[in-house]
Design an enzyme around this catalytic site. Sequence first.
Site, PDB file in Angstrom:
ATOM      1  N   HIS A   1      -5.559 -38.215  19.061  1.00 18.21           N
ATOM      2  CA  HIS A   1      -6.947 -38.610  18.793  1.00 18.21           C
ATOM      3  C   HIS A   1      -7.041 -39.799  17.837  1.00 18.21           C
ATOM      4  CE1 HIS A   1      -8.973 -35.289  20.917  1.00 18.21           C
ATOM      5  NE2 HIS A   1      -7.936 -34.553  20.520  1.00 18.21           N
TER       6      HIS A   1
ATOM      7  N   ASP B   1      -6.018 -42.878  18.990  1.00 14.26           N
ATOM      8  CA  ASP B   1      -6.108 -44.084  19.814  1.00 14.26           C
ATOM      9  C   ASP B   1      -7.526 -44.643  19.867  1.00 14.26           C
ATOM     10  OD1 ASP B   1      -6.892 -41.884  21.346  1.00 14.26           O
ATOM     11  OD2 ASP B   1      -5.903 -42.571  23.186  1.00 14.26           O
TER      12      ASP B   1
ATOM     13  N   SER C   1      -0.860 -35.828  30.976  1.00 13.04           N
ATOM     14  CA  SER C   1      -1.651 -36.951  31.458  1.00 13.04           C
ATOM     15  C   SER C   1      -1.387 -37.288  32.919  1.00 13.04           C
ATOM     16  CB  SER C   1      -1.435 -38.193  30.590  1.00 13.04           C
ATOM     17  OG  SER C   1      -2.486 -39.090  30.795  1.00 13.04           O
TER      18      SER C   1
ATOM     19  N   GLU D   1     -10.647 -44.757  34.113  1.00 17.88           N
ATOM     20  CA  GLU D   1     -10.816 -43.357  33.695  1.00 17.88           C
ATOM     21  C   GLU D   1     -12.244 -43.115  33.213  1.00 17.88           C
ATOM     22  OE1 GLU D   1      -9.078 -39.472  32.124  1.00 17.88           O
ATOM     23  OE2 GLU D   1      -7.801 -41.121  32.744  1.00 17.88           O
TER      24      GLU D   1
ATOM     25  N   ASP E   1      -2.727 -42.720  26.877  1.00 13.90           N
ATOM     26  CA  ASP E   1      -2.070 -42.167  28.062  1.00 13.90           C
ATOM     27  C   ASP E   1      -1.621 -43.264  29.017  1.00 13.90           C
ATOM     28  OD1 ASP E   1      -2.719 -39.773  26.907  1.00 13.90           O
ATOM     29  OD2 ASP E   1      -4.386 -39.343  28.258  1.00 13.90           O
TER      30      ASP E   1
ATOM     31  N   TYR F   1     -14.677 -33.404  23.516  1.00 17.44           N
ATOM     32  CA  TYR F   1     -13.878 -34.618  23.314  1.00 17.44           C
ATOM     33  C   TYR F   1     -14.771 -35.801  22.959  1.00 17.44           C
ATOM     34  CZ  TYR F   1     -10.401 -38.270  24.247  1.00 17.44           C
ATOM     35  OH  TYR F   1      -9.551 -39.340  24.133  1.00 17.44           O
TER      36      TYR F   1
END
Length: 425
Positions: free
Chosen positions: A46, A48, A143, A187, A199, A249
Amino acid sequence: MERKQYPQPALEAAQKFATVFQDDGVYAGPLSAAWAPGRVNIIGEHTDYNDGFVLPLAVDRVSAFAGRTRQDQEVRLWSAHFEEYAQFSLEQLPGSFEQQRQGLPGWARYVLGVVAELVRAGFALKGFDAVVAGDVPLGGGMSSSAALEVATVYACAQFSGGQLKIGDGEESRLQKMEVAALCQRAEHIASGLRSGILDQAASCLGQPGQAVLLDCRSFAYQYFPFSDPEVAIVVIDTSVRRELASTAYNERRQQCEEATSLLREAILRDEPENAQAREIKALRDITPEQFARYKDQLPELLRKRAGYVIAEDERVMQVVELLKRNDFEAVGQVLWQGHAGLRDEYEVSCSELDALVDIAHSVPGVLGARMLGGGFGGCTINLVRQEAVTALTQAVEEQYPERTGRQASIDICRAAGGPGMVIME
């Protein structure tokens, strides 16, 4: 072709192709394959999307395409895992993305998202038929979605007739980190998850026996050896699947942004001449000393979130220094600390993940363990002395079902290479 040259899922997809798709005169190229690996993150969870630092490695599990170029603009896919077809058209992309997305199964939306982003970036693509296969556990924290996204870029390159070149050379039109950034955007539009670049970057940058330290702001990266014959990377799957877009998230990301804004304001009120404080854009820019001084000006919840992220960035750098000394025992200690922070401060663990970490802690020879990935389910990563792998396996098989009512699956992984592509006939 020699089987040892290609990942097993690429071979399986190639063997399946002729039974799934019939050659009705539309093909304009030979059977080709492309693949990209999943990843585990040693430390730096967390961080990134807070412009911080991460330390992942690619693993020897891949998503793979095998197929042939078509003479038209259609893309037809067969998923070996889900045993279902999906089809979309390159025509009108990216404008037709939302309309086409609605009619696709979840896995194919990632492929469409990548293709749409490639077209948006100006690449001329060709249609293709392909079988999609893989051995990255789905929803388990290694991932699988990023592996599929990066594999899609390489598949499109393979099927584009030379219009799309990838690499870090001057002749390449897409550098590796540009691939990662494009897949990150894909994504976002495919899943609604505001994920960071960890990822996709790990999949793109994989090197055998190496972990990669990535600065998620500048995209600068460097490699550090992560290969000790006496230490195994054991990934244990809770069997709890998670849909991160429907969990907290995105909420965590918003909380980090709020904490950053409040800390910047507090520092500037106290230090109006601090030019560096005016440049604070993310939690990465808050030093541990500043946080210690100003944390009490945050609400308790934001204080916990920010405290975790700032400490986790420090843990990444700590592990890098330990790897330089090949001190895996000390690396393991940092993993225990990371899990405690994810559990207590960031609050993204769950009872099943905590149970696996507790069990690992009770087994002599386990150097460290923590939850892996976004959280709310998925896997744990464990650094384990080779002679203790059997004991850990037995402990999990005996204790985990008793504590959770679930069965766990165990994989031993190694740091592996990045994406690839090849003509198979």
